[in-house]
Every structure is written in C-alpha cells, then in structure tokens.
Motif scaffolding. Structure first.
Motif, mmCIF file in Angstrom:
data_model
loop_
_atom_site.group_PDB
_atom_site.id
_atom_site.type_symbol
_atom_site.label_atom_id
_atom_site.label_comp_id
_atom_site.label_asym_id
_atom_site.label_seq_id
_atom_site.Cartn_x
_atom_site.Cartn_y
_atom_site.Cartn_z
ATOM 1 N N SER A 97 0.819 -1.218 0.000
ATOM 2 C CA SER A 97 0.000 0.000 0.000
ATOM 3 C C SER A 97 0.850 1.264 0.000
ATOM 4 C CB SER A 97 -0.948 0.004 1.204
ATOM 5 O OG SER A 97 -0.223 -0.011 2.426
ATOM 6 N N ALA A 98 2.095 1.148 0.456
ATOM 7 C CA ALA A 98 2.982 2.312 0.466
ATOM 8 C C ALA A 98 3.284 2.800 -0.949
ATOM 9 C CB ALA A 98 4.285 1.963 1.180
ATOM 10 N N TYR A 99 3.077 1.948 -1.944
ATOM 11 C CA TYR A 99 3.380 2.312 -3.332
ATOM 12 C C TYR A 99 2.139 2.790 -4.089
ATOM 13 C CZ TYR A 99 7.725 -0.070 -2.262
ATOM 14 O OH TYR A 99 8.917 -0.444 -1.678
ATOM 15 N N TYR A 100 1.012 2.888 -3.388
ATOM 16 C CA TYR A 100 -0.223 3.356 -4.032
ATOM 17 C C TYR A 100 -0.498 4.797 -3.628
ATOM 18 C CZ TYR A 100 -5.099 3.768 -5.428
ATOM 19 O OH TYR A 100 -6.269 4.190 -6.012
ATOM 20 N N PRO A 101 -0.840 5.663 -4.585
ATOM 21 C CA PRO A 101 -0.836 5.427 -6.029
ATOM 22 C C PRO A 101 0.590 5.468 -6.578
ATOM 23 C CG PRO A 101 -1.427 7.695 -5.587
ATOM 24 C CD PRO A 101 -1.299 7.032 -4.238
ATOM 25 N N VAL A 102 0.799 4.765 -7.665
ATOM 26 C CA VAL A 102 2.138 4.708 -8.259
ATOM 27 C C VAL A 102 2.498 6.074 -8.833
ATOM 28 C CG1 VAL A 102 3.542 3.696 -10.086
ATOM 29 C CG2 VAL A 102 1.964 2.254 -8.774
ATOM 30 N N MET A 142 -8.780 -8.470 1.571
ATOM 31 C CA MET A 142 -8.024 -7.604 0.668
ATOM 32 C C MET A 142 -8.959 -6.612 -0.018
ATOM 33 S SD MET A 142 -5.096 -6.690 -0.452
ATOM 34 C CE MET A 142 -3.839 -7.962 -0.283
ATOM 35 N N PHE A 143 -10.179 -7.040 -0.320
ATOM 36 C CA PHE A 143 -11.145 -6.128 -0.940
ATOM 37 C C PHE A 143 -11.404 -4.936 -0.028
ATOM 38 C CE2 PHE A 143 -15.336 -4.431 -1.683
ATOM 39 C CZ PHE A 143 -15.445 -4.376 -3.064
ATOM 40 N N GLY A 144 -11.671 -5.201 1.239
ATOM 41 C CA GLY A 144 -11.962 -4.125 2.173
ATOM 42 C C GLY A 144 -10.774 -3.209 2.392
ATOM 43 N N LEU A 145 -9.588 -3.780 2.487
ATOM 44 C CA LEU A 145 -8.382 -2.976 2.685
ATOM 45 C C LEU A 145 -8.112 -2.090 1.470
ATOM 46 C CD1 LEU A 145 -6.103 -5.712 4.295
ATOM 47 C CD2 LEU A 145 -7.022 -3.689 5.454
ATOM 48 N N THR A 146 -8.273 -2.655 0.284
ATOM 49 C CA THR A 146 -8.026 -1.884 -0.937
ATOM 50 C C THR A 146 -9.067 -0.792 -1.118
ATOM 51 O OG1 THR A 146 -7.015 -3.822 -1.981
ATOM 52 C CG2 THR A 146 -7.717 -2.046 -3.434
ATOM 53 N N LEU A 147 -10.317 -1.097 -0.782
ATOM 54 C CA LEU A 147 -11.360 -0.078 -0.872
ATOM 55 C C LEU A 147 -11.035 1.102 0.042
ATOM 56 C CD1 LEU A 147 -14.091 0.946 -1.845
ATOM 57 C CD2 LEU A 147 -15.175 -0.415 -0.039
ATOM 58 N N GLY A 148 -10.594 0.821 1.254
ATOM 59 C CA GLY A 148 -10.205 1.896 2.162
ATOM 60 C C GLY A 148 -9.060 2.721 1.614
ATOM 61 N N LEU A 149 -8.124 2.063 0.950
ATOM 62 C CA LEU A 149 -6.982 2.761 0.352
ATOM 63 C C LEU A 149 -7.448 3.719 -0.748
ATOM 64 C CD1 LEU A 149 -3.826 2.776 0.419
ATOM 65 C CD2 LEU A 149 -3.910 1.077 -1.418
ATOM 66 N N ILE A 150 -8.386 3.255 -1.568
ATOM 67 C CA ILE A 150 -8.903 4.091 -2.657
ATOM 68 C C ILE A 150 -9.688 5.273 -2.103
ATOM 69 C CG2 ILE A 150 -10.499 4.137 -4.616
ATOM 70 C CD1 ILE A 150 -9.732 1.207 -5.134
ATOM 71 N N LEU A 151 -10.510 5.030 -1.089
ATOM 72 C CA LEU A 151 -11.300 6.118 -0.506
ATOM 73 C C LEU A 151 -10.398 7.161 0.149
ATOM 74 C CD1 LEU A 151 -14.295 4.118 1.028
ATOM 75 C CD2 LEU A 151 -14.272 5.485 -1.064
#
Length: 355
Positions: A78-83, A125-134
């Motif tokens: 997640s440290a590399y998002y967004p690229v 992973m879905f929930g974690l990624t969704l939080g990252l996007i939000l």
C-alpha cells in the motif's frame, strides 16, 4: 506451484497431513518475500518483487487459505499506491509506470482469500483496498487535497475494484462486487459519501482546465456514471436489501434532510437525478416522489413580482431557476431510466454545462 499445491491439497489423507506440515514453512516463506519489499525504491527490483508476490498469492490459495498474511502484504504494497514514477533516462532494463501499476493492482485486487478471511474475523483484501482508494479520493483534512488527476485515477480504480462491466449495447451494467455481496453496507455508505463529495466539488467548477489535463467536468461525469451503475446494481441485488437502502434511499434522505427546497444545490439535484436514472423502477419512483413535488411547488407558488426589495426578488428568482433546473434534470432521468441505460443524466445541452 499452483498445480503442485492443488494436487497435494486434493490428494489422499496422507497428502493433507503433508499440507498441514508444510503450511508453517510456506507461511514463513510468504512473510519473507513480503518483508523484502519494505523500503524498496529501485523500480527494477520493485517490479520483480511485486510480480513474485502476486504469484505467491495465487499459488498458495490451496494451502494457506485464511492463513495467508494478507495484512502484512497489504501494509507492504500500500505504500506504493498510487504509483508515482517517471522512468529515468537511459534505463538499461526499462520499467514503465504502467508496468508497476499493473503489478501492484494484481495484488490489491486479488480476493480469493477474502471469504476465508472474513469467516476467520480478519480483514479482506477487498476491504483494505477499498479503504486505500477512498483515502486517495478524500484525504484527511491535514493532508493535501487530491488533485483532479488523483480523483480521476481513484475513481477508475474504484470502478476496477467493484468490477463494473457493460454488456450488450451498454443497456445493462454489472457490478460484480455487489452481485457477489463482497461489500458491506458501511462501505457502500462511504462510497456514496465520496462520490457525492467529489461531485459537489467538481460540478460547480465547470469545464475549466488546461489542454491535455483532467478537467472538473470529466471527474464529475465519472462520478455520475459510477453513481448510476452502483445504484442500479444495488436495486437488482435481492440477497442484501440493505444495499439499496444504504446507497439510494439513505443518500437521498441525507441530501434532503433538514433543507428547504430553496436550499437545494444544483450538484445535489444532479446527484439525485443520477440515482433516479440508474434504470431501476424503485429508485426512480423514490426520488421522484420526494423531489419533484417540492420543486413544482416552488415554481407554482413563488410570486416574483411581490418582492419587497431587490435582494428578495433575486433570492426568489434563484429559487425558481434552481427548481426549473431540477425539474428538467428529473425529466431527463425518467427518459434515461426508461431506456435502461444507467449512464447518468443526459441533457443536450447539460444543465451544468456552460454555453
């Protein structure tokens, strides 16, 4: 690896014993690979590690299931998002930003462990990624606000994560994450809030922007499309009726709650119209029942000639203008919904588009 583990996992009782014995070693192997990623800044090494981790995710499904270190993997990638990467000149082994984005997204969008993780009370992973996007779409107040490019990229990532696709002549839109009930009502409420907030920010900015750059209008249109797609999918979902309640009904009530009709903003009216135009009869009826009568009442009962002063006259004229705008948007929503093309409110010219 995947075929080997599949063979062992589906084999005899002895094979199952072997799997159990290997699980601890395989888990340690996965953690070792994940730990190698922390702090890596060389794009040539980074792309190899991301691809390795994506391969391990796939290969270890038959063995680790809910025991895969999802949290550790997410923390590392997640440290590399967004690229944010521009290839240096004269790079002997070319690595592009697109390469890194694809490799990272392959990890963040991998959900084969999610069902087992949820049963075990762990983050998916879905929930974690969704939080990252939000977080990307709506940064914390103390952080820098998202740029238009970041908002657009985040919305496109949200579309990818929800797995939104069109079929046929674009009349039917599928949102697999909702069809498969991968998402909960709380997350849907967060998505609705993010879409509404970004739409309000960008809709009032018009089409301003430098050539070749992302414009506010592009971002607001993307918000409208996603809103309609998700609303339609929520109405079609019969396994979890809270989806529609949360994304459509609660959102509408939040917009209208405690406000007089004259206080409705044009972006909010358009957002309501997007919910109405999704292609679902229930959504259309709900929004029309609660929005159209008060708008018609303002137009019918406001006397523009009886104002005591110029300020009052201007205020009444604005209320009538906004109400007429809302009526037009809702009429367009009826047409769009009737055509079952959930692509947002379509007017020519669009009410938010300047002459």
């Amino acid at each position: 690896l995947t075929s080997i583990f599949d063979s062992v996992f589906s084999g005899s009782k002895r094979s199952s014993t072997i799997v159990q014995g290997l699980s601890a070693s395989i888990y340690n192997w996965a953690e070792l690979a994940i730990n190698c990623l922390h702090g890596e800044s060389d794009p040539r090494c980074l792309i190899q590690l991301l691809r390795l981790l994506a391969g391990l995710q796939e290969a270890f499904v038959p063995v680790l299931q809910s025991n895969f270190p999802i949290d550790a993997l997410f923390d590392a990638v997640s440290a590399y998002y967004p690229v944010q990467f521009t290839p240096p000149p004269n790079m002997k082994v070319p690595v592009t930003k697109e390469d890194l984005v694809q490799a990272l997204w392959k990890i963040l969008s991998f959900t084969k462990y999610d069902e087992a993780c949820i049963r075990a009370g762990r983050d998916s992973m879905f929930g974690l990624t969704l939080g990252l996007i939000l977080d990307q779409l709506l940064p914390l107040p103390e952080d820098e606000p998202a740029t238009l490019q970041e908002q657009k990229d985040g919305l496109m990532d949200l579309k990818l994560l929800l797995n939104i696709s069109k079929t046929g002549n674009d009349a039917i839109v599928k949102v697999e994450a909702i069809e498969q009930t991968q998402i909960d009502a709380k997350a849907l409420a967060q998505i609705s809030s993010a879409l509404r907030s970004i739409h309000s920010q960008t809709a009032i900015q018009g089409a301003a922007g430098t050539p070749g750059s992302v414009t506010p209008q592009q971002v607001s249109l993307l918000c409208r499309d996603l809103t309609s797609y998700i609303a339609f999918a929520c109405e079609q979902q019969t396994k979890n009726k809270m989806y529609w309640q949360t994304f459509v009904k609660d959102t509408m009530q939040e917009i209208l709650r405690g406000k007089s009709t004259s206080a409705w903003s044009r972006p909010d009216i358009v957002f309501l119209s997007c919910l109405a135009s999704c292609g679902g009869v229930k959504s259309l009826k709900l929004v029309l029942d609660h929005s159209l009568p008060p708008l018609l009442e303002v137009v019918a009962e406001t006397d523009l000639n009886s104002a005591e002063d110029d300020f009052t006259a201007a205020k009444r004229a604005t209320a009538v203008s906004t109400s007429l705008f809302g009526i037009a948007a809702l009429c367009a929503a009826v047409q769009t919904s009737a055509n079952r093309q959930p692509a947002g409110v379509v007017l020519d010219p669009h009410p938010l588009q300047s002459d």
